[in-house]
Scaffold this active site. Structure first.
Site, PDB file in Angstrom:
ATOM      1  CB  CYS A 127      -1.006  -0.021   1.311  1.00 62.86           C
ATOM      2  SG  CYS A 127      -0.217  -0.157   2.828  1.00 62.86           S
ATOM      3  CB  CYS A 158      33.057  36.680  16.610  1.00 63.40           C
ATOM      4  SG  CYS A 158      32.509  35.641  15.349  1.00 63.40           S
ATOM      5  CB  CYS A 171      35.488  31.977  16.784  1.00 64.32           C
ATOM      6  SG  CYS A 171      34.485  33.526  17.590  1.00 64.32           S
ATOM      7  CB  CYS A 228      32.757  30.296  14.788  1.00 61.25           C
ATOM      8  SG  CYS A 228      32.802  32.330  14.260  1.00 61.25           S
ATOM      9  CG  HIS A 237      -4.016   0.336   4.595  1.00 64.48           C
ATOM     10  ND1 HIS A 237      -3.626  -0.448   3.723  1.00 64.48           N
ATOM     11  CD2 HIS A 237      -5.283   1.230   3.849  1.00 64.48           C
ATOM     12  CE1 HIS A 237      -4.148  -0.034   2.479  1.00 64.48           C
ATOM     13  NE2 HIS A 237      -5.122   0.633   2.617  1.00 64.48           N
ATOM     14  CB  CYS A 287      29.206  33.594  15.754  1.00 66.36           C
ATOM     15  SG  CYS A 287      30.599  33.151  17.183  1.00 66.36           S
TER      16      CYS A 287
END
Length: 396
Positions: free
Chosen positions: A72, A219, A271, A268, A349, A216
């Site tokens: 099905c 920063c 960073c 990041c 089903h 981030c």
């Protein structure tokens, strides 16, 4: 889950989506299992063409599929695909012959059924057998997930009719940076790169582009990544079993800002370390057909549970523009097919509801019955198929 018995039009596989006005039937056997046999087998389920081939006439499409043992899930998905107009027309015109890259010509297995004497049912066994060869994961007679099947099927069909099948990836490629570009330019460049390797009618219809934005918290650096999608899997907000949510609420939950701690965040770029950040998903490029999966099944460490929360959804003018790029304007979609799941995780089903020029029909394996629009909204809706209504198909 086996469906009700019906008149068996077993034979080839060239019926459904444009079936059937006044054709006669016979089966043609073939041993040719060439590169695009899966696609042509599916098209056999979807299509019936006139012997004259002078005029392509679309029939009612109201033909059932025989359940051949817990199939099905397959029947419901194929019914939804058969009512995807862009796929149907592409198949009627046999345009895939120009796109496929098999070395040998694959003949469609023609099966023509006369429906003037009564309803007919198509047997999908040949297509299912070919699909199981391509994807052994679906072998056997255990219950399968319809959305999972749809993803595998679209992926395999795309591979077989890919217009650029010989472009191969060689190792890990260096990541490109687009710091000096606008987001739209970066997204367009990534989409172009995708089409250099993956370009088919499946991509034309079903593929869109998601944007994941990271910010981030240390920063304030922001970055974006872009991923291709063929369906949106939406979470369902938690409610009591008698509660109700809207599709809009599911979309809001999907696109809401998410906070990521150091352990779950990517590095990041500024960073150069993992930091706390926020993440937000949006749709950068809208597909012609958007497939929305309502994620009713939740997997925990010990079990799988199903949500039966009622999710209401619009039949026309679903506007997704607010989930796209800034100032993109309205992006409108109309519903044309629904894949439903009834029952529990272990005893379920699948059925389908599909629209055509004469209204909506309910497809329960072999059984096909008209249904009114006010009967479409149930807590069984699982996968929704929407066609974009305020744009034309553009060749990318």
């Amino acid at each position: 889950m086996p469906g009700a018995s019906g008149v068996n039009a077993e034979g080839s596989c060239e019926a459904l989506c444009r079936t059937l006005v006044s054709q006669k039937g016979l089966q043609r056997e073939t041993a040719d299992i060439s590169h695009s046999v899966l696609y042509t087998s599916l098209m056999g389920l979807l299509l019936v063409t006139d012997n004259e081939k002078e005029k392509l006439t679309v029939g009612s499409g109201r033909v059932g599929l025989k359940n051949i043992g817990n199939t099905c899930f397959l029947n419901a998905v194929v019914q939804c695909l058969s009512h995807t107009r862009g796929l149907r027309d592409y198949s009627l015109l046999k345009s895939y012959r120009d796109d496929k890259f098999s070395k040998e010509e694959t003949k469609l297995m023609e099966g023509l059924w006369d429906v003037t004497e009564g309803d007919r049912v198509v047997n999908p066994r040949q297509f299912y057998n070919i699909f199981k060869e391509a994807v052994p994961y679906f072998s056997g007679y255990s219950q399968q997930d319809a959305q999972e099947f749809l993803r595998f099927l679209l992926d395999k069909l795309h591979t077989e009719i890919n217009r650029r099948p010989y472009v191969r990836r060689t190792g890990k490629e260096p990541e490109q940076t687009f710091a000096r570009f606008r987001i739209s330019e970066e997204a367009a460049a990534m989409w172009k790169k995708h089409l250099e390797r993956d370009d088919s009618r499946i991509v034309d219809l079903f593929s869109g582009q998601l944007r994941s934005s990271l910010h981030c918290s240390v920063c304030s650096h922001s970055s974006n990544t872009f991923d291709v999608f063929c369906d949106l899997s939406l979470p369902i907000p938690k409610r009591s079993s008698a509660g109700q949510v809207t599709l809009r609420e599911c979309l809001e939950l999907f696109s809401q800002e998410e906070k990521l701690d150091k352990d779950n965040s990517p590095m990041c770029e500024r960073c150069n370390r993992h930091t706390e950040c926020t993440k937000r998903l949006s749709i950068q490029r809208f597909p012609q057909v958007i497939v929305i999966h309502l994620n009713r099944f939740t997997t925990s460490r010990w079990s799988i549970s199903k949500s039966t929360v009622y999710v209401s959804f619009p039949l026309t003018n679903l506007d997704l523009g607010c989930y796209g790029p800034v100032d993109c304007g309205p992006v409108l979609y109309d519903l044309y097919a629904i894949c439903n799941h009834a029952g529990t995780v272990n005893m379920g089903h699948y059925t389908a509801c599909c629209s055509d020029e004469n209204g909506w029909c309910f497809y329960n394996d072999s059984s096909v019955t008209p249904v009114s629009e006010n009967q479409l909204q149930t807590n069984q809706a699982y996968v929704l198929f929407y066609q974009r209504s305020n744009s034309t198909t553009i060749r990318k």
